[in-house]
Design a protein around this motif. Structure first.
Motif, mmCIF file in Angstrom:
data_model
loop_
_atom_site.group_PDB
_atom_site.id
_atom_site.type_symbol
_atom_site.label_atom_id
_atom_site.label_comp_id
_atom_site.label_asym_id
_atom_site.label_seq_id
_atom_site.Cartn_x
_atom_site.Cartn_y
_atom_site.Cartn_z
ATOM 1 N N LEU A 157 0.844 -1.189 0.000
ATOM 2 C CA LEU A 157 0.000 0.000 0.000
ATOM 3 C C LEU A 157 0.881 1.240 0.000
ATOM 4 O O LEU A 157 1.643 1.474 0.940
ATOM 5 N N SER A 158 0.771 2.055 -1.045
ATOM 6 C CA SER A 158 1.677 3.175 -1.260
ATOM 7 C C SER A 158 0.916 4.325 -1.902
ATOM 8 O O SER A 158 -0.068 4.104 -2.617
ATOM 9 N N PRO A 159 1.386 5.570 -1.710
ATOM 10 C CA PRO A 159 0.775 6.700 -2.407
ATOM 11 C C PRO A 159 1.312 6.903 -3.821
ATOM 12 O O PRO A 159 0.913 7.839 -4.513
ATOM 13 N N GLY A 160 2.227 6.033 -4.261
ATOM 14 C CA GLY A 160 2.803 6.163 -5.589
ATOM 15 C C GLY A 160 4.164 6.837 -5.565
ATOM 16 O O GLY A 160 4.564 7.432 -4.556
ATOM 17 N N PRO A 161 4.909 6.770 -6.665
ATOM 18 C CA PRO A 161 6.295 7.226 -6.698
ATOM 19 C C PRO A 161 6.484 8.665 -7.149
ATOM 20 O O PRO A 161 7.626 9.123 -7.258
ATOM 21 N N GLU A 162 5.413 9.404 -7.432
ATOM 22 C CA GLU A 162 5.582 10.717 -8.067
ATOM 23 C C GLU A 162 6.211 11.772 -7.167
ATOM 24 O O GLU A 162 6.653 12.815 -7.641
ATOM 25 N N SER A 163 6.302 11.506 -5.861
ATOM 26 C CA SER A 163 6.915 12.489 -4.961
ATOM 27 C C SER A 163 8.426 12.325 -4.840
ATOM 28 O O SER A 163 9.111 13.253 -4.388
ATOM 29 N N TRP A 164 8.956 11.171 -5.256
ATOM 30 C CA TRP A 164 10.375 10.912 -5.008
ATOM 31 C C TRP A 164 11.144 10.358 -6.208
ATOM 32 O O TRP A 164 12.354 10.523 -6.302
ATOM 33 N N HIS A 165 10.474 9.686 -7.136
ATOM 34 C CA HIS A 165 11.200 9.058 -8.237
ATOM 35 C C HIS A 165 11.576 10.101 -9.288
ATOM 36 O O HIS A 165 10.760 10.957 -9.632
ATOM 37 N N PRO A 166 12.814 10.048 -9.825
ATOM 38 C CA PRO A 166 13.223 11.051 -10.817
ATOM 39 C C PRO A 166 12.502 10.936 -12.156
ATOM 40 O O PRO A 166 12.520 11.865 -12.956
ATOM 41 N N ASN A 167 11.861 9.780 -12.421
ATOM 42 C CA ASN A 167 11.123 9.600 -13.676
ATOM 43 C C ASN A 167 9.801 8.886 -13.391
ATOM 44 O O ASN A 167 9.590 7.754 -13.817
ATOM 45 N N PRO A 168 8.873 9.532 -12.677
ATOM 46 C CA PRO A 168 7.674 8.830 -12.218
ATOM 47 C C PRO A 168 6.658 8.535 -13.304
ATOM 48 O O PRO A 168 5.788 7.683 -13.117
ATOM 49 N N ALA A 169 6.716 9.224 -14.456
ATOM 50 C CA ALA A 169 5.712 9.019 -15.506
ATOM 51 C C ALA A 169 5.642 7.560 -15.938
ATOM 52 O O ALA A 169 4.553 7.027 -16.226
ATOM 53 N N PHE A 170 6.786 6.889 -15.971
ATOM 54 C CA PHE A 170 6.855 5.492 -16.395
ATOM 55 C C PHE A 170 5.909 4.608 -15.583
ATOM 56 O O PHE A 170 5.300 3.671 -16.107
ATOM 57 N N TYR A 171 5.772 4.894 -14.299
ATOM 58 C CA TYR A 171 5.008 4.020 -13.404
ATOM 59 C C TYR A 171 3.513 4.022 -13.692
ATOM 60 O O TYR A 171 2.779 3.177 -13.165
#
Length: 373
Positions: A157-171
């Motif tokens: 359970l996660s809020p997603g990677p858009e706050s920390w990943h350098p390339n979150p669009a891929f996810y």
């Protein structure tokens, strides 16, 4: 000490992205692997990684044409896993792919058929189930410490990677999302613990059609969402066990604590560690005790040991035994992952077509660096 007798396999990596350092370091843990080359569609990326890790950079065609290379690790992006894997096999080399094996079950099955026709091995991540935490959990189940496994839960359970990943669009594009990104860890761990899945009954949803990136690299950008961002349902195992599972990028917080996976048996319950790690903690509740107790890890590989699945494949090639991170296991997991959306769309149970054997556990007392008795 590593096995002094095994003939090391000259190894190369295609794909020099974010996961590359973990594999480059992990390969050096095992005498079975002699990592020589790296390649990427972007030559500068390969050259940078080669300099960083003391390797030789090569073009992909040059690498595949080198007769000394026995195994190629495929760390490309998921949408080309099957294509690159096919090229590796056609070059006469064993392939070990980062997860998932492919995006489509038919592509994955074709890859395994090609490997069999050529007498080559196909392996696939994740190999985290070979770590101390999940091997200890497996031994507790096999030793009957919780009786017969009946049911359980598995939550990522996660809020997603858009706050920390350098390339979150891929996810949020096809081939990713929470299921294809994190599902392989959880489903592979469960198959390792309980055996293959027979049926899936699931619901998927998508909270938003766009996500706001807040990472520094893409701050303020809106990311289109092509895939479901929440998957929930039940896995019905061939053994009869039923696991309730949720894999989500739509959850801001949870109280799940140290037990992302719990297995409930006829005589007790087992707390299983994060399957995206190699270590613990592992906890056990026996019916007669009525309380949770921490269990010491009974195996090595508590730290990041990515590459252990590749090393195990070399041992298997040398001895003729099955390798644990097998293509059949990865195809079974891919079939299960794809079944979630099919079940949700059809509002029905989905039977899993592609079967696999439960991977063999490590023998107790195996020394670090040894992957066979």
């Amino acid at each position: 000490m590593p096995d002094p007798d095994i003939k090391p396999a000259k190894t190369a990596i295609i794909g020099c992205g974010k996961i590359f350092p973990a594999y480059a370091r992990g390969c050096r843990m095992f005498r079975a692997l002699d990592l020589k080359y790296c390649a990427d569609v972007h030559a500068d990326a390969a050259e940078a990684r080669a300099e960083e890790f003391g390797l030789a950079a090569a073009g992909i065609e040059e690498l595949l044409a080198d007769p000394s290379i026995e195994i190629v690790i495929n760390l490309t992006v998921p949408k080309v896993h099957a294509e690159v894997g096919r090229r590796i096999l056609e070059a006469g080399k064993h392939v070990y792919s980062e997860k998932p094996l492919a995006l489509d079950v038919s592509e994955g099955a074709a890859l395994l058929t090609l490997a069999a026709q050529k007498g080559l091995r196909a392996g696939c991540a994740p190999d985290t189930f070979l770590g101390a935490g999940l091997q200890t959990s497996r031994k507790l189940i096999d030793d009957g410490r919780i009786g017969r496994p009946l049911s359980g839960t598995a939550f990522m359970l996660s809020p997603g990677p858009e706050s920390w990943h350098p390339n979150p669009a891929f996810y949020y594009q096809k081939g990713a999302g929470p299921m294809f990104d994190m599902g392989p860890y959880y489903i592979t761990a469960l198959v390792h613990l309980l055996g293959p899945v027979a049926n899936v009954c699931a619901v998927t949803s998508k909270a938003r059609s766009e996500r706001l990136a807040t990472c520094k690299e893409h701050f303020g950008e809106m990311l289109p969402v092509e895939v479901p961002t929440h998957y929930s349902g039940s896995l019905i195992f061939e053994s009869g066990a039923v696991i309730n599972i949720a894999i989500s990028f739509d959850v801001h917080g949870s109280t799940r604590g140290n037990n992302p996976i719990e297995i409930y048996g006829s005589e007790g319950s087992l707390g299983v560690p994060d399957p995206n790690t190699f270590g613990g903690p592992v906890s056990l509740l026996r019916a007669e005790d009525g309380k949770w107790n921490d269990i010491p890890l009974a195996f090595d590989y508590t730290e990041n040991s990515r590459g252990i699945g590749v090393a195990d494949m070399v041992h298997a090639i040398r001895s003729g035994r099955p390798h644990r991170c097998s293509g059949d296991l990865a195809l079974h997991v891919l079939d299960v992952m794809n079944a979630f959306e099919k079940s949700s769309n059809t509002r029905s149970w989905v039977s899993i077509t592609h079967k696999c054997s439960r991977p063999a556990p490590f023998p107790a007392g195996l020394a670090c660096g040894l992957l066979d008795d």
